[in-house]
Design an enzyme around this catalytic site. Structure first.
Site, mmCIF file in Angstrom:
data_model
loop_
_atom_site.group_PDB
_atom_site.id
_atom_site.type_symbol
_atom_site.label_atom_id
_atom_site.label_comp_id
_atom_site.label_asym_id
_atom_site.label_seq_id
_atom_site.Cartn_x
_atom_site.Cartn_y
_atom_site.Cartn_z
ATOM 1 C CG PHE A 117 -2.304 -0.395 1.011
ATOM 2 C CD1 PHE A 117 -2.616 -1.570 0.373
ATOM 3 C CD2 PHE A 117 -3.340 0.417 1.439
ATOM 4 C CE1 PHE A 117 -3.941 -1.931 0.145
ATOM 5 C CE2 PHE A 117 -4.663 0.072 1.224
ATOM 6 C CZ PHE A 117 -4.968 -1.106 0.586
ATOM 7 C CD GLN A 230 -6.224 9.424 3.447
ATOM 8 O OE1 GLN A 230 -6.906 8.440 3.681
ATOM 9 N NE2 GLN A 230 -4.942 9.468 3.705
ATOM 10 C CG HIS A 232 -8.589 6.962 -1.777
ATOM 11 N ND1 HIS A 232 -8.250 6.549 -3.038
ATOM 12 C CD2 HIS A 232 -8.299 5.934 -0.950
ATOM 13 C CE1 HIS A 232 -7.785 5.302 -2.968
ATOM 14 N NE2 HIS A 232 -7.797 4.915 -1.703
ATOM 15 C CG LEU A 242 -12.075 3.872 -2.321
ATOM 16 C CD1 LEU A 242 -11.480 5.269 -2.276
ATOM 17 C CD2 LEU A 242 -11.774 3.128 -1.038
ATOM 18 C CD GLU A 245 -3.058 3.332 -0.864
ATOM 19 O OE1 GLU A 245 -3.830 4.167 -0.373
ATOM 20 O OE2 GLU A 245 -1.888 3.186 -0.508
ATOM 21 N NE ARG A 276 -5.094 5.840 0.939
ATOM 22 C CZ ARG A 276 -5.952 5.110 1.630
ATOM 23 N NH1 ARG A 276 -6.727 5.678 2.527
ATOM 24 N NH2 ARG A 276 -6.044 3.819 1.419
ATOM 25 C CG HIS A 343 -11.007 7.642 1.559
ATOM 26 N ND1 HIS A 343 -12.017 6.759 1.291
ATOM 27 C CD2 HIS A 343 -9.997 6.910 2.094
ATOM 28 C CE1 HIS A 343 -11.624 5.534 1.643
ATOM 29 N NE2 HIS A 343 -10.412 5.607 2.153
ATOM 30 N NE ARG A 384 -7.431 6.243 6.727
ATOM 31 C CZ ARG A 384 -7.648 5.211 5.899
ATOM 32 N NH1 ARG A 384 -6.938 4.106 6.014
ATOM 33 N NH2 ARG A 384 -8.566 5.295 4.961
HETATM 34 C C1 LIG Z 1 -15.001 2.963 0.662
HETATM 35 C C2 LIG Z 1 -14.043 2.885 1.812
HETATM 36 C C3 LIG Z 1 -13.015 1.953 1.802
HETATM 37 C C4 LIG Z 1 -12.104 1.882 2.860
HETATM 38 N N1 LIG Z 1 -11.087 0.973 2.804
HETATM 39 C C5 LIG Z 1 -10.218 0.871 3.843
HETATM 40 C C6 LIG Z 1 -9.182 -0.123 3.835
HETATM 41 O O1 LIG Z 1 -9.074 -0.940 2.929
HETATM 42 N N2 LIG Z 1 -8.327 -0.150 4.884
HETATM 43 C C7 LIG Z 1 -8.421 0.731 5.934
HETATM 44 O O2 LIG Z 1 -7.606 0.654 6.846
HETATM 45 N N3 LIG Z 1 -9.402 1.663 5.963
HETATM 46 C C8 LIG Z 1 -10.306 1.742 4.952
HETATM 47 N N4 LIG Z 1 -11.312 2.691 5.008
HETATM 48 C C9 LIG Z 1 -11.525 3.455 6.254
HETATM 49 C C10 LIG Z 1 -12.149 2.557 7.326
HETATM 50 O O3 LIG Z 1 -12.996 1.618 6.725
HETATM 51 C C11 LIG Z 1 -12.956 3.344 8.353
HETATM 52 O O4 LIG Z 1 -12.209 4.417 8.840
HETATM 53 C C12 LIG Z 1 -13.343 2.468 9.550
HETATM 54 O O5 LIG Z 1 -13.917 1.253 9.121
HETATM 55 C C13 LIG Z 1 -14.285 3.212 10.467
HETATM 56 O O6 LIG Z 1 -14.809 2.330 11.419
HETATM 57 P P1 LIG Z 1 -15.675 2.872 12.624
HETATM 58 O O7 LIG Z 1 -16.008 1.682 13.461
HETATM 59 O O8 LIG Z 1 -14.972 3.999 13.262
HETATM 60 O O9 LIG Z 1 -17.007 3.481 11.964
HETATM 61 P P2 LIG Z 1 -18.098 2.935 10.926
HETATM 62 O O10 LIG Z 1 -17.813 1.583 10.443
HETATM 63 O O11 LIG Z 1 -18.307 4.006 9.918
HETATM 64 O O12 LIG Z 1 -19.414 2.826 11.825
HETATM 65 C C14 LIG Z 1 -20.097 3.961 12.298
HETATM 66 C C15 LIG Z 1 -21.330 3.517 13.068
HETATM 67 O O13 LIG Z 1 -21.887 4.638 13.749
HETATM 68 C C16 LIG Z 1 -23.292 4.599 13.651
HETATM 69 N N5 LIG Z 1 -23.801 5.974 13.848
HETATM 70 C C17 LIG Z 1 -23.300 7.132 13.347
HETATM 71 N N6 LIG Z 1 -24.033 8.187 13.784
HETATM 72 C C18 LIG Z 1 -24.989 7.683 14.594
HETATM 73 C C19 LIG Z 1 -26.053 8.259 15.344
HETATM 74 N N7 LIG Z 1 -26.280 9.582 15.370
HETATM 75 N N8 LIG Z 1 -26.866 7.428 16.039
HETATM 76 C C20 LIG Z 1 -26.681 6.082 16.032
HETATM 77 N N9 LIG Z 1 -25.678 5.492 15.332
HETATM 78 C C21 LIG Z 1 -24.854 6.284 14.632
HETATM 79 C C22 LIG Z 1 -23.566 4.002 12.293
HETATM 80 O O14 LIG Z 1 -24.846 3.443 12.247
HETATM 81 C C23 LIG Z 1 -22.450 2.944 12.223
HETATM 82 O O15 LIG Z 1 -22.891 1.738 12.821
HETATM 83 C C24 LIG Z 1 -12.233 2.769 3.953
HETATM 84 C C25 LIG Z 1 -13.259 3.693 3.979
HETATM 85 C C26 LIG Z 1 -14.141 3.771 2.908
HETATM 86 C C27 LIG Z 1 -15.201 4.831 2.956
#
Ligand SMILES: Cc1cc2nc3c(=O)[nH]c(=O)nc-3n(C[C@H](O)[C@H](O)[C@H](O)COP(=O)(O)OP(=O)(O)OC[C@H]3O[C@@H](n4cnc5c(N)ncnc54)[C@H](O)[C@@H]3O)c2cc1C
Length: 571
Positions: A117, A230, A232, A242, A245, A276, A343, A384
């Site tokens: 990556f 960030q 992407h 997306l 990467e 990135r 992103h 990141r």
């Molecule tokens: C398309 C894409 C591809 C990616 N690929 C990678 C990768 O390959 N490798 C990597 O390291 N990172 C990657 N990332 C980044 C990474 O996936 C995320 O930063 C990470 O998964 C975030 O996890 P999280 O648990 O913090 O939040 P999330 O998985 O976003 O979960 C957020 C949760 O909060 C809840 N929520 C939000 N607001 C409220 C509210 N007001 N009331 C109740 N519930 C609420 C939602 O329902 C959800 O369940 C990618 C991101 C994207 C967008």
């Protein structure tokens, strides 16, 4: 209206990787844990992570190298103690995920396969084809269930109960029938994910509206490093969806309208695998200088045709499907159209190394924790590295869950909530629902997203940022004059979107004010008028606070240094 009050040891908001991992740890240790989520847990944005999760596993790699790459990638703004902890624990995190049941892609010899990556010295991203996030999320969600976590899907959390420096619960409503309720707990954790929806072209799920950030900020608590967003390099042209990467990791080449592999100019050593921010600026620069492709010259191409059908079908099947669906382009046969897309958000709710939310640079908020993308523990600093964020969500989710268990054992008293604690939320909901003005929520949202992309995007200047400050003020006025057509209580998405837009306006103002304050270029924050890094004046975190008139003031906090010498960042 009488309001039900539910009591738990721990209430977690968000069912992505961070929330599920924390909940599993808390429940496994015998605590009563509830997870509130506005979506079905498996629709959380974590499930969209395609590319992978970093850990130094191979003989050629080391924890020290992972740590160094992350510090350098952060443009030296990451807190080095937190980075060290995360990198040290990365191999164990992978083993933990495997033990929970996650199946990673493997090499012929049976060891876990790893792909290169950007910004990494060694192939380090473990993956499950290009569905890494979904594989992990399904696994941890199942295990959390097994340990008895109470999942409440389609509950919207609207506020925290914050009194006398302590958080003792949240106010939520059920999306099905708008029924309000209080979730009262000894510890509350936010794991609500990212907020890329502030920008027009973005890779984020519709739900990534940053609710938690403004809920926190409206209490006068700080948000950290909000200027660092960030972009992407490879979003599908037009939509921003997306293309992971992994496409560059597997060997994709970037081409402009003249067919030039332009990264030779911008990052002669690492080419497409520079970090990135570097690649996104290069793409945007090519487009601004007229070497974009297509009728509007608004994108460049990524060429994967030389990889062959076999590799694409086995390692990048999801990416191929996305390009066919959104562009009608088959990456086996032709280069596909891409441009930079908002992103990931490096900034967020400031927390210490144990995930405890900060009241300011010195004090903590009792009973309040955060992890994952909504938080800023600052392992990513100003930028990141790919595949470090799924690691952050999984590792810090678990780690914060464990710390909550420890803190509760040492004793955090249960403070009973009362129905009155929900009054402010209820009044605000009813006020919004009754509005009959002239403005439409989608119009204001669209104007916010477009203007943020134009004025606070990949390239920024004092002028563009001040213009954006004024635009947000205007948008706030229009927001006071909205009309909610749906007055009902059943699945009122009209009302929900209005509440979310209010959040977006608030945290976008933080992005803009923090970016105005930082008169240098570092990582993802690039100021045309201050194009170099200025360690003398800006090697510090931004801590921004909002008052009840929406004025934002800026303070700072020291960066934790000490393990790696400062150096210029070149690729
Ligand atoms: C398309 C894409 C591809 C990616 N690929 C990678 C990768 O390959 N490798 C990597 O390291 N990172 C990657 N990332 C980044 C990474 O996936 C995320 O930063 C990470 O998964 C975030 O996890 P999280 O648990 O913090 O939040 P999330 O998985 O976003 O979960 C957020 C949760 O909060 C809840 N929520 C939000 N607001 C409220 C509210 N007001 N009331 C109740 N519930 C609420 C939602 O329902 C959800 O369940 C990618 C991101 C994207 C967008």
């Amino acid at each position: 209206m009488s309001i039900s009050i539910y009591k738990y040891d721990v209430v977690i908001v968000g069912a992505g990787l961070a929330g599920c991992a924390a909940a599993r740890e808390a429940a496994h240790a015998g605590l009563s844990a509830c997870v509130l989520t506005k979506l079905h847990p498996l629709r959380s944005h974590s499930g969209a992570a395609q590319g992978g999760i970093n850990a130094a596993l191979s003989e050629e790699d080391s924890i020290e190298l992972h740590e160094f790459d992350t510090v350098k990638g952060s443009d030296y703004l990451g807190d080095q103690d937190c980075i060290r902890l995360m990198c040290q624990k990365a191999p164990e995190t992978i083993r933990w995920a495997e033990k929970m049941g996650a199946v990673f892609s493997r090499k012929e010899d049976g060891s876990i396969a790893q792909r290169p990556f950007g910004g990494q010295s060694s192939p380090r991203a473990c993956y499950a084809k290009d569905r890494t996030g979904l594989t992990l999320l399904q696994t941890i969600y199942e295990q959390a269930h097994r340990d008895g976590v109470d999942f409440k899907d389609e509950y919207y959390v609207a506020d925290i109960i914050y009194k006398d420096g302590k958080v003792t619960g949240v106010v939520a409503f059920n999306l099905v029938d708008s029924q309000p309720m209080i979730f009262n707990a000894r510890a509350v954790m936010f794991a609500t994910g990212g907020y890329g929806r502030a920008f027009k072209i973005n890779s984020n799920a519709h739900a990534n509206t940053g609710d938690a950030l403004s809920i926190v900020a409206r209490k006068g608590l700080p948000l950290e490093d909000m200027e660092f967003v960030q972009f992407h390099p490879t979003g599908i042209a037009g939509s921003g969806v997306l293309i992971s990467e992994a496409a560059r990791g597997e060997g994709g080449k970037l081409l402009n309208s003249k067919g030039e592999r332009f990264m030779e100019k911008y990052a002669p050593n690492k080419l497409e695998l520079a970090s990135r921010d570097v690649v996104s600026r290069a793409i945007t620069q090519e487009i601004l200088e007229g070497r974009g492709c297509g009728e509007n010259k608004d994108h460049v191409l990524i060429d994967l045709t030389h990889l062959g059908a076999d590799l694409i079908n086995t390692k990048l099947p999801e990416l191929r499907d996305l390009a066919i669906t959104f562009l009608g382009q088959d990456m086996i046969k032709e280069p596909i159209s891409i441009a930079a897309t908002a992103h990931y958000s490096m900034g967020g709710i400031p927390v210490n190394i144990n995930g405890h939310v900060r009241k300011n640079s010195q004090e903590l908020v009792e009973g309040f924790y955060a992890a994952g993308e909504c938080s800023c523990v600052s392992v990513h600093g100003a930028n990141r590295l790919g595949a470090n964020s799924v690691l952050e969500a999984l590792f810090f989710g678990r780690h914060v869950g464990d710390n909550i268990v420890k803190d509760l054992k040492e004793g955090i008293e249960f403070i009973d909530a009362t129905e009155e604690d929900a009054n402010a939320t209820l009044e605000e909901m009813e006020r919004l629902r009754s509005l009959n003005g002239t403005q439409r929520v989608p119009d204001i949202r669209n104007d916010l997203q477009q203007s943020m992309t134009d004025n606070a995007g990949v390239f920024r200047t004092e002028e563009s940022l001040i213009k954006q400050r004024e635009i947000i003020k205007e948008l706030r006025k229009r927001f006071e004059d909205i009309r909610i057509d749906d007055k009902s209580k059943v699945y009122n998405t009209d009302l929900q979107e209005a509440i979310e837009l209010g959040h977006m306006l608030d945290f976008s103002a933080f992005i803009v004010e923090s970016a105005i304050d930082r008169k240098e270029s570092r990582g993802a924050h690039f100021r045309d008028d201050y194009p170099t890094r200025d360690d003398e004046n800006y090697l510090k975190h931004t801590m921004a606070y909002m008052d009840d008139k929406h004025n934002i003031s800026i303070d700072h906090m020291d960066v934790v240094l000490g393990y790696h010498e400062l150096a210029e960042r070149t690729y």
